[in-house]
Design a protein around this motif. Structure first.
Motif, short mmCIF file in Angstrom:
data_model
loop_
_atom_site.label_atom_id
_atom_site.label_comp_id
_atom_site.label_asym_id
_atom_site.label_seq_id
_atom_site.Cartn_x
_atom_site.Cartn_y
_atom_site.Cartn_z
N ALA A 184 44.75 7.80 28.92
CA ALA A 184 44.02 8.83 29.66
C ALA A 184 43.85 10.09 28.82
CB ALA A 184 44.76 9.16 30.96
N ASP A 185 44.82 10.39 27.95
CA ASP A 185 44.71 11.57 27.09
C ASP A 185 43.54 11.41 26.12
OD1 ASP A 185 46.84 12.76 28.31
OD2 ASP A 185 48.31 12.14 26.80
N GLN A 186 43.37 10.21 25.58
CA GLN A 186 42.24 9.97 24.68
C GLN A 186 40.92 10.13 25.43
OE1 GLN A 186 43.05 6.06 23.14
NE2 GLN A 186 44.61 6.79 21.70
N ILE A 187 40.86 9.63 26.67
CA ILE A 187 39.65 9.78 27.48
C ILE A 187 39.33 11.26 27.70
CG2 ILE A 187 38.70 9.46 29.80
CD1 ILE A 187 38.52 6.95 28.23
N ALA A 188 40.35 12.05 28.05
CA ALA A 188 40.13 13.47 28.31
C ALA A 188 39.65 14.18 27.05
CB ALA A 188 41.42 14.11 28.83
N ALA A 189 40.25 13.86 25.91
CA ALA A 189 39.85 14.50 24.66
C ALA A 189 38.41 14.14 24.29
CB ALA A 189 40.80 14.09 23.54
#
Length: 750
Positions: free
Chosen positions: A252-257
């Motif tokens: 999810a962190d990669q998606i947000a970034a």
């Protein structure tokens, strides 16, 4: 023993920190695995042991499925699942990869056809093209043959080419890929970031979509410096008008970034793993699907370019102030279609320009760190000078909290940090532009509440030209049947009291579907004077006065319309004969006088309406450009009268045999070319009708003495083949395909 030693030596190749290697069990297993693969590869292909899996791609804007990548897997009857790394490198080395690729391409085309036949919403599938395929001169024929065999529209079949393929013999590879793009294929550059020549070559590479390498995403998205690099790469891709797909996304962190960097699409385990066709069938049947767009600007609605004005001189003026030429170039490219651009490299020269041209400037993009006069000093001058204080100013500089806070306190309209994301900056500029217009409206509203009579208020020298114009509209209302403010360039009517709002097309009041042929408002705007005319709507006669007035960026036209009383008209002319004559003129404007086909004037208006209607009703539309081959020979040998009869006969055959449904029509495009348009028609049905045209033309009886054989060439296209295309795009594509067909025929020995 010697062979084993040779294998050990080969394992050290390009490993410079290891001076000695040993033949061990790992090397032995690798050798046995390779021997197994080479011994079984042909049997595996014949027995369909290779299976195509699909991994979905998702649109980050709405999280809907936008496509999928086709991935090959080897399911052996005894050894089970074999990963691609176990056989793909070997196939690439021995050339067998070309056979496997063709197998995958055909499987994908067959699957797409099956989904379309079952009524599923079609999605774009991308398939890999290996380096060896690119050296095959028959590659375009193979791909087009498969698409034709399974009747798959080319826009649903993307080609993925790895970044490394471009680095070996780049000129030849680039030319091959350019040829594929010209045929209509969309190209995705796979594994971007895994090589070292990407940034140097990216601007020259013929690609539509950039796929970021999995390792690049996983390593860079989590680190501070990595995020800056990743943001730069995505911004660079957007500047080059490429859409971006991030693959290997797992958290999810990669998606947000990625979402914060305005990445377009993602692919990875976070959303879905590669899946068998049966599982992908279920997903297609149940999931909501969106269309994949191959340019970054088209992905976001906010980034769609504004309609192009009639000439560059009509564009509003943007002043870009930055001491670095590269920054000015990036910004100029981003706004070249919406503004006239003036560039200045420091605050001093920029202020000199503003003093001379302040009335023309509609937007300022201002850097802060510059020699001579910096951005803060120039912003202070702009805001404290009565001539320039209302011009919108956006600061474009390296972002830090103190600079941003100071700029906004000095009444900058917005602050955009470098490096630039062109999609974001265009969106922000439009927001500032709309906010500026809203402030103007509020000022106009306050003035409208003033108790002075309208005529007196319109003479008040303290008012802006726009304010005076709106007051004049109110003052003239009692004296005419219609008073309206018209944007004559775009044939739009401004709502009184709503500057910039377009209510409807100005010509619709006369019951017409296109700009009036005697448009005096356009003449008044161009000459900045007053013109008049008589206008007829099919029932009544009107007297129209069009007067240029200062308004907005390019001026407007004040139209004052009076309906003429029937008794008055009868007293000065024969009203019945006048109306008959006007009806005849309107009909003649829509028809080609020689052939009876519709004119290009009718075509330009009607086709755009058809395209809009087809998209709203989710139906298809076919367009075909028909050319009479060697028509000049008919003129030279049979004379112009016989040639005219041939043209009329061709139109009649097209109208009676191809344009069969309500709304279908034939228009004369130029001397010996006609455009055929069919509504609500499936591509296969349209293709059959087009194919029948050739047979219709073999024997045309012109008169009792003359019978000729006419050869025609056709280029046809369906709206469903174009992504977001307009009527103009439909004509252009049909014409392009016609030229390709003619070139093919001309290349055949007679």
């Amino acid at each position: 023993m010697c062979d084993w030693a040779k294998l050990a030596a080969q394992s050290s190749k390009s490993v410079y920190d290891r001076a000695c290697s040993y033949y061990d069990e790992a090397l032995q297993q690798k050798q046995q695995q390779e021997q197994f693969v080479l011994a079984n590869m042909r049997t595996a292909l014949l027995e369909r042991q290779f299976q195509v899996y699909y991994q979905p791609k998702y649109d980050l804007n709405n999280e809907l499925m936008a496509g999928a990548e086709a991935l090959v897997r080897w399911i052996h009857p005894t050894k089970g699942f074999l990963p691609p790394s176990a056989f793909i490198p070997l196939f690439e080395n021995n050339g067998y990869i070309t056979h496997l690729d063709e197998y995958v391409w055909e499987t994908v085309c067959r699957d797409i056809r099956g989904w379309m036949d079952q009524g599923y919403t079609p999605v774009t599938i991308s398939a890999n093209v290996s380096r060896a395929d690119l050296y095959n001169p028959r590659l375009p024929d193979i791909l087009l043959g498969l698409l034709d065999k399974y009747k798959v529209p080319i826009r649903y079949f993307h080609l993925e080419i790895t970044e490394s393929a471009y680095t070996n013999n780049p000129r030849q590879i680039v030319q091959v890929v350019k040829n594929l793009r010209e045929l209509g294929f969309s190209i995705e550059m796979d594994d971007f970031g895994s090589g070292y020549s990407s940034l140097n070559m990216l601007a020259e590479m013929p690609v539509d979509i950039l796929k970021l390498d999995m390792g690049f995403i996983q390593n860079e998205a989590g680190s501070g410096n990595g995020k800056g690099i990743l943001n730069f790469v995505i911004s660079l891709a957007k500047w080059l008008d490429l859409a971006v797909i991030a693959e290997g996304v797992e958290t999810a962190d990669q998606i947000a970034a990625l979402r914060s960097m305005d990445c377009n699409y993602v692919q990875g385990f976070y959303y879905a793993r590669p899946m068998k066709k049966e599982d992908f069938d279920v997903l297609l049947r149940t999931a909501k699907v969106t269309e994949m767009v191959c340019t970054s600007q088209a992905v976001r609605l906010s980034a769609l370019p504004a309609p192009a004005p009639s000439s560059t001189s009509d564009l509003p003026l943007m002043l870009i102030i930055d001491d670095i030429e590269f920054n000015r170039t990036v910004l100029s490219s981003a706004f070249s279609g919406e503004y006239r651009i003036v560039e200045k490299e420091n605050g001093s020269t920029a202020w000199d320009y503003l003093e001379a041209h302040y009335a023309e400037v509609r937007m300022i993009l201002l850097d802060l760190l510059m020699p001579v006069v910096d951005g803060f000093q120039l912003l202070n001058k702009i805001r404290f000078d009565v001539r320039t204080r209302d011009i919108p100013v956006i600061i474009t500089s390296q972002g830090d909290t103190k600079s941003e806070q100071r700029a906004l306190e000095m009444q900058a309209d917005d602050f955009i940090s470098k490096p630039y994301n062109t999609v974001v900056i265009r969106h922000r500029v439009r927001n500032v532009q709309e906010s500026s217009r809203l402030r103007q409206l509020e000022r106009q509203h306050r003035i409208a509440q003033m108790p002075l009579p309208s005529i007196e208020r319109s003479q008040d020298e303290s008012l802006t030209p726009e304010e005076k114009t709106l007051l004049a509209v109110d003052a003239l209302m009692p004296y005419f049947d219609i008073v309206r403010l018209v944007d004559a360039r775009h044939t739009l009517v401004h709502e009184p009291g709503c500057a910039g709002c377009s209510a409807h097309s100005c010509f619709s009041i006369w019951g017409k579907t296109a700009r009036c042929s005697n448009c005096t408002s356009l003449q008044a705007l161009q000459k900045k004077n007053r013109c008049s005319k008589l206008e007829y709507d099919g029932k009544n006669l009107y007297y129209v006065i069009s007067a240029y007035v200062p308004y907005g960026e390019s001026g407007a036209v004040l139209e004052m319309v009076t309906r003429l009383d029937d008794q008055y008209v009868d007293s000065i002319l024969d009203r019945g004969m006048l109306y008959v004559s006007l009806d005849t003129i309107n009909h003649q404007q829509d028809r080609d006088p020689l052939t009876g086909a519709f004119s290009r004037r009718y075509l330009n208006v009607r086709l755009e309406h058809y395209v809009t209607s087809a998209r709203s009703r989710q139906t298809d539309l076919g367009a075909a450009m028909v050319d009479i081959r060697h028509f000049r020979q008919f003129n030279d040998t049979l004379g112009h009268l016989i040639s005219d009869e041939i043209l009329r006969s061709v139109v009649k055959l097209l109208q009676c045999n191809v344009a069969q449904s309500k709304g279908d029509f034939v228009a004369r495009y130029d001397n010996d070319r006609f455009l055929l348009v069919c509504r609500d028609i499936a591509p296969d049905v349209f293709a059959r009708r087009i194919k029948a045209i050739t047979g219709l033309m073999h024997h045309i009886t012109v008169s009792q003495q003359v019978s000729v054989s006419v050869e025609v060439v056709v280029g046809s296209v369906n709206l469903s083949e174009l992504s977001g295309g307009t009527g103009r795009d439909l004509i252009h594509e049909a014409d392009r395909r016609l030229l390709l067909a003619k070139a093919t025929l001309d290349a055949v020995p007679q």
